[in-house]
Design an enzyme around this catalytic site. Structure first.
Site, PDB file in Angstrom:
ATOM      1  N   SER A 136       0.886  -0.754   0.048  1.00 40.92           N
ATOM      2  CA  SER A 136      -0.089   0.024  -0.052  1.00 40.92           C
ATOM      3  C   SER A 136       0.763   1.088  -0.366  1.00 40.92           C
ATOM      4  O   SER A 136       2.091   1.308   0.369  1.00 40.92           O
ATOM      5  CB  SER A 136      -1.299  -0.036   1.097  1.00 40.92           C
ATOM      6  OG  SER A 136      -1.856  -0.893   0.684  1.00 40.92           O
ATOM      7  N   ARG A 278     -25.153  -9.671  35.737  1.00 45.55           N
ATOM      8  CA  ARG A 278     -25.556  -8.227  35.688  1.00 45.55           C
ATOM      9  C   ARG A 278     -27.311  -8.417  36.431  1.00 45.55           C
ATOM     10  O   ARG A 278     -27.861  -8.947  35.571  1.00 45.55           O
ATOM     11  CB  ARG A 278     -24.708  -6.714  34.879  1.00 45.55           C
ATOM     12  CG  ARG A 278     -25.856  -6.029  34.754  1.00 45.55           C
ATOM     13  CD  ARG A 278     -25.649  -4.704  35.800  1.00 45.55           C
ATOM     14  NE  ARG A 278     -25.084  -3.833  35.276  1.00 45.55           N
ATOM     15  CZ  ARG A 278     -25.729  -2.706  36.390  1.00 45.55           C
ATOM     16  NH1 ARG A 278     -25.152  -2.745  37.553  1.00 45.55           N
ATOM     17  NH2 ARG A 278     -25.911  -1.508  35.727  1.00 45.55           N
ATOM     18  N   GLU A 374      -6.364  -5.471   3.922  1.00 44.90           N
ATOM     19  CA  GLU A 374      -6.886  -6.532   2.760  1.00 44.90           C
ATOM     20  C   GLU A 374      -7.689  -6.055   1.998  1.00 44.90           C
ATOM     21  O   GLU A 374      -7.770  -7.181   0.686  1.00 44.90           O
ATOM     22  CB  GLU A 374      -6.591  -7.650   3.987  1.00 44.90           C
ATOM     23  CG  GLU A 374      -5.261  -8.587   4.002  1.00 44.90           C
ATOM     24  CD  GLU A 374      -4.886  -9.237   4.670  1.00 44.90           C
ATOM     25  OE1 GLU A 374      -5.387 -10.515   4.102  1.00 44.90           O
ATOM     26  OE2 GLU A 374      -4.307  -9.411   5.265  1.00 44.90           O
TER      27      GLU A 374
END
Length: 391
Positions: A136, A278, A374
């Protein structure tokens, strides 16, 4: 990929063979025991972790795809995907050691000479050398053909000049697969691939990028200023660099799909444990139907993404003609799933999910890059559509 012989009615026909299940158990135990305790620390430090690299290397999980004849584990594509998934389930940043090495090993296996493989792959197998994949540039991301980095003949070798951007493991890698233009104006045959060693004169690196996530994986620019390398460092044929790059990504996108599945699974596992404990309005929030629906949807999406990732891994291993489609589809679906699942995991934890006391906020930050690197997911859809339209 082999499958068990039971009938589909038992469900066993779609179960991974025992060898892969055993590998999963081994990598999972290693990741939880050796990487889990340092995952938050690695993320907070936002730097490459030599300690994590040593752990991966000592366990032999850092470069599973190096063939046995080069002192590697010789793991197939599916085994590599399972390993990446399980490491990423604990730390996506650390898992990039595996994906970065695959980006270096794959083009050597696809286009390298026997001499090149014998020279470099044993060092990757031992962990003495980490790989980087330098393709790149700032103006050549998805548009690979727009790269400006140049390689020109220089006596009996090559001279490379230019800058590569967003390179994973740059500055830590001992071997870089660098793509550069050798034949300007030749279209898809304008670029070639080269093997560049970190010790070569003329290489410099930019400061580490300050990334949203994927901490523990360093990303830098690579500056090539008159880097001279011998002729035998040309990787594959001159002018076939773009072809080699795309063929490599067809294989390595499977690893990104697996990485994304691992991130998503880690987030789901943590969220399930949290909602069981929770309590609100006098009961565990797991008892609320709205929460149950979210958990069910998250698990369903992960199972679908995992199945496609494994299907793509099987195609990579067999060299199936539909690998380009399957690799793109797996990467796209899995990364979109990772982003969705981690977002929902943060939501299920509420305010607790937004702070770093819990790992789901890290997983959410890490998931985002899987939709981008990618090849962005928009590019993956282009790849898929072209494969379909070509029949």
């Amino acid at each position: 990929m082999t499958t068990t012989q039971q009938t589909p009615a038992t469900g066993e026909a779609f179960r991974l063979p025992d060898e892969y299940q055993d590998l999963r158990a081994s990598v999972r135990a290693f990741a939880q025991q050796r990487l889990g305790p340092i995952a938050a620390e690695v993320d907070a430090a936002d730097a490459f972790s030599p300690a994590a690299y040593r752990e991966l290397t000592a366990a032999g999980f850092h470069a599973l795809g190096v063939p046995e004849r080069y002192s590697g584990a010789g793991a197939d594509a599916l085994a590599q995907a399972v390993a990446v998934e399980e490491i990423a389930r604990v730390s996506a940043g650390i898992s990039t050691v595996l994906t970065s090495n695959k980006l270096g090993v794959t083009p050597l296996l696809l286009g390298g000479t026997e001499e090149q493989r014998a020279r470099y792959l044993p060092s990757v197998a031992t962990g003495d050398v980490l790989c980087a994949y330098a393709i790149s540039e700032r103006e050549a991301g998805s548009d690979v053909a727009a790269m400006r980095c140049r390689a020109v003949r220089d006596g009996d070798g090559w001279r490379l000049d230019g800058t590569k951007s967003w390179i994973t493991s740059a500055g830590e890698a001992g071997l870089l697969v660098v793509f550069a233009v050798t034949d300007p104006g030749a279209g898809s045959r304008s670029a070639s691939a080269f093997l560049v060693e970190a010790a070569d004169a003329g290489i410099a690196y930019g400061a580490p990028e300050r990334k949203m996530g994927l901490h523990g994986s360093v990303t830098r620019e690579v500056h090539l200023d008159g880097v001279r390398i011998p002729a035998d460092r040309l990787l594959g044929e001159r002018g076939r660099g773009v072809h080699l790059a795309l063929a490599t990504l067809d294989h390595t996108r499977v690893s990104i799909a697996a990485q994304a599945v691992g991130i998503a699974q880690g987030a789901l596992d943590y969220a399930v444990g949290y909602v069981r404990e929770r309590r609100q309005f006098g009961q565990a929030i797991a008892e609320f139907q709205g929460v149950q629906f979210m958990i069910a949807d998250m698990a369903m999406a992960i199972e679908a993404a995992r199945a496609l990732a494994y299907r793509a891994a099987a195609a990579a291993q067999s060299g199936a003609p539909d690998l380009a489609f399957l690799g793109a589809a797996a990467k796209c679906l899995a990364s979109d799933t990772a982003m969705s699942v981690t977002t929902d995991a943060v939501q299920l934890l509420g305010g607790a999910g937004y702070v770093r006391d819990h790992p789901v906020e890290r997983m959410m930050r890490d998931a985002k890059i899987t939709q981008i690197y990618e090849g962005t997911n928009q590019i993956q859809r282009v790849v898929m559509a072209r494969a379909l339209l070509k029949g």
